[in-house]
Design a protein around this motif. Structure first.
Motif, PDB file in Angstrom:
ATOM      1  N   ASN A  98       0.985   7.507  -8.061  1.00  0.00           N
ATOM      2  CA  ASN A  98      -0.287   7.736  -7.495  1.00  0.00           C
ATOM      3  C   ASN A  98      -1.417   7.023  -7.277  1.00  0.00           C
ATOM      4  O   ASN A  98      -2.446   7.666  -7.525  1.00  0.00           O
ATOM      5  N   ARG A  99      -0.964   6.056  -7.898  1.00  0.00           N
ATOM      6  CA  ARG A  99      -2.481   4.914  -8.497  1.00  0.00           C
ATOM      7  C   ARG A  99      -2.511   3.682  -7.188  1.00  0.00           C
ATOM      8  O   ARG A  99      -0.663   3.272  -6.630  1.00  0.00           O
ATOM      9  N   LYS A 100      -3.429   2.988  -7.060  1.00  0.00           N
ATOM     10  CA  LYS A 100      -3.721   1.775  -5.946  1.00  0.00           C
ATOM     11  C   LYS A 100      -2.549   0.833  -6.851  1.00  0.00           C
ATOM     12  O   LYS A 100      -3.770   0.597  -7.814  1.00  0.00           O
ATOM     13  N   LEU A 101      -1.491   0.237  -6.762  1.00  0.00           N
ATOM     14  CA  LEU A 101      -1.466  -0.617  -7.475  1.00  0.00           C
ATOM     15  C   LEU A 101       0.135  -1.754  -6.674  1.00  0.00           C
ATOM     16  O   LEU A 101       0.244  -1.067  -5.061  1.00  0.00           O
ATOM     17  N   ARG A 102      -0.260  -2.982  -7.034  1.00  0.00           N
ATOM     18  CA  ARG A 102       1.051  -3.594  -6.242  1.00  0.00           C
ATOM     19  C   ARG A 102       2.239  -3.157  -5.858  1.00  0.00           C
ATOM     20  O   ARG A 102       2.827  -3.318  -7.471  1.00  0.00           O
ATOM     21  N   VAL A 104       3.438  -0.485  -4.749  1.00  0.00           N
ATOM     22  CA  VAL A 104       3.528   0.630  -4.628  1.00  0.00           C
ATOM     23  C   VAL A 104       4.857   1.790  -3.843  1.00  0.00           C
ATOM     24  O   VAL A 104       5.277   2.121  -3.900  1.00  0.00           O
ATOM     25  N   ARG A 105       4.159   1.208  -2.672  1.00  0.00           N
ATOM     26  CA  ARG A 105       4.840   1.930  -1.546  1.00  0.00           C
ATOM     27  C   ARG A 105       6.506   1.186  -1.970  1.00  0.00           C
ATOM     28  O   ARG A 105       7.486   1.997  -1.534  1.00  0.00           O
ATOM     29  N   ARG A 108       7.723   3.749  -4.665  1.00  0.00           N
ATOM     30  CA  ARG A 108       8.268   5.205  -3.876  1.00  0.00           C
ATOM     31  C   ARG A 108       9.649   5.229  -2.910  1.00  0.00           C
ATOM     32  O   ARG A 108      10.408   6.041  -3.419  1.00  0.00           O
ATOM     33  N   GLN A 184      -2.579  13.758  -3.255  1.00  0.00           N
ATOM     34  CA  GLN A 184      -3.249  13.359  -2.738  1.00  0.00           C
ATOM     35  C   GLN A 184      -3.869  14.118  -2.427  1.00  0.00           C
ATOM     36  O   GLN A 184      -4.892  13.700  -1.336  1.00  0.00           O
TER      37      GLN A 184
END
Length: 294
Positions: A98-102, A104-105, A108, A184
């Protein structure tokens, strides 16, 4: 007055028009079979002859059956392992992703993918991974110095843990998505205020994340409880209830007694007991949740 009554009747008809198709499907595929199963639980029937009234004979036979109590114990064992492990894994990955990581999608998607993968394929692959002699799991354990690693699905002691671990791996991605939706919905200013007050990551998780996710956690626990007590397919493909009866669960026993042995009355009685067990656990969870909210 007449116009008001006509409008009210029109709204009622529109409401029924939306509800009726779904209700007819529910009645035909769920409600009617449940009522029939309840009636059959008090009868003897093999599908070839006419049903005969048996009263409580099926339930008396069940109470004296060692196989039934073994299946009930195994089902409870599976639920006791599957629910908390899946809950912890799904929440942990949800918080992590749930973080803005490179990418991340991508991660998931990778974690969710096992849930939509063919269950037969999942079971076959994990059976190979858990192979006592050539499986990568035991080879890794030997590499780190473990002498005589478990036999996993060939062991009466380790077969159920193997099934639980496989089930957790398969299901955690689905519940992770549910937790992500809950995370979120938590206002960001709560974390910002806590951070300004000097709260660390663990304190923010404990005092903000966990309380805010309480409704989501309750939903996840209910869904996991229902899924755990009615588990069938994964156990059937991985171990078929073996070795011996070490992984035999209630759903398998219902299938064996009804479909394999043709004792539909007895299998319906077991199904009713399973229904009562799940209903009781669910009601207790609802009451505990209401008590914690007061």
């Amino acid at each position: 007055m007449t116009t008001h009554a006509a409008r009210r009747r029109s709204r009622t008809l529109v409401g029924w028009a939306f509800i009726l198709p779904n209700f007819l499907g529910f009645a035909a595929l769920t409600l009617v079979p449940v009522v029939i199963a309840l009636a059959l639980s008090f009868m003897r029937w093999d599908s070839y002859s006419d049903p005969e009234w048996a009263g409580l004979d099926n339930f008396r036979r069940m109470a004296g059956s060692d196989t039934f109590w073994t299946a009930l114990t195994n089902t409870t064992y599976y639920a006791a392992g599957h629910i908390p492990l899946t809950l912890a894994a799904s929440l942990g990955f949800a918080v992590l992703l749930n973080r803005k990581l490179r990418g991340v999608r991508f991660f998931r998607t990778v974690l969710f993918f096992p849930y939509i993968t063919s269950l037969v394929a999942v079971a076959v692959v994990w059976n190979m991974l858990f192979s006592p002699e050539f499986g990568p799991v035991n080879q890794l354990l030997r590499a780190v110095g473990v002498d005589g690693p478990p036999g996993w699905t060939t062991s009466t002691t380790w077969a159920m843990p193997a099934v639980i671990l496989t089930s957790v791996w398969r299901d955690m991605g689905y519940y992770m998505i549910i937790y992500l939706a809950g995370l979120q919905g938590i206002p960001a200013y709560l974390y910002e205020a806590a951070e300004m007050d000097g709260a660390g990551p663990w304190q923010r998780f404990r005092h903000i994340t966990v309380p805010a996710l309480r409704p989501t956690t309750f939903f996840v626990v209910i869904m996991l409880t229902i899924a755990s007590f009615k588990v069938f397919d994964l156990v059937q493909v991985m171990t078929e209830g073996g070795p011996g009866r070490s992984t035999l669960v209630l759903s398998q026993l219902i299938f064996r007694e009804g479909i394999t042995e043709g004792r539909f009355g007895y299998s319906s009685a077991i199904a009713m007991v399973l229904f009562v067990v799940v209903l009781t656990v669910t009601v207790v969870q609802f009451r505990l949740q209401r008590r914690s909210e007061r």
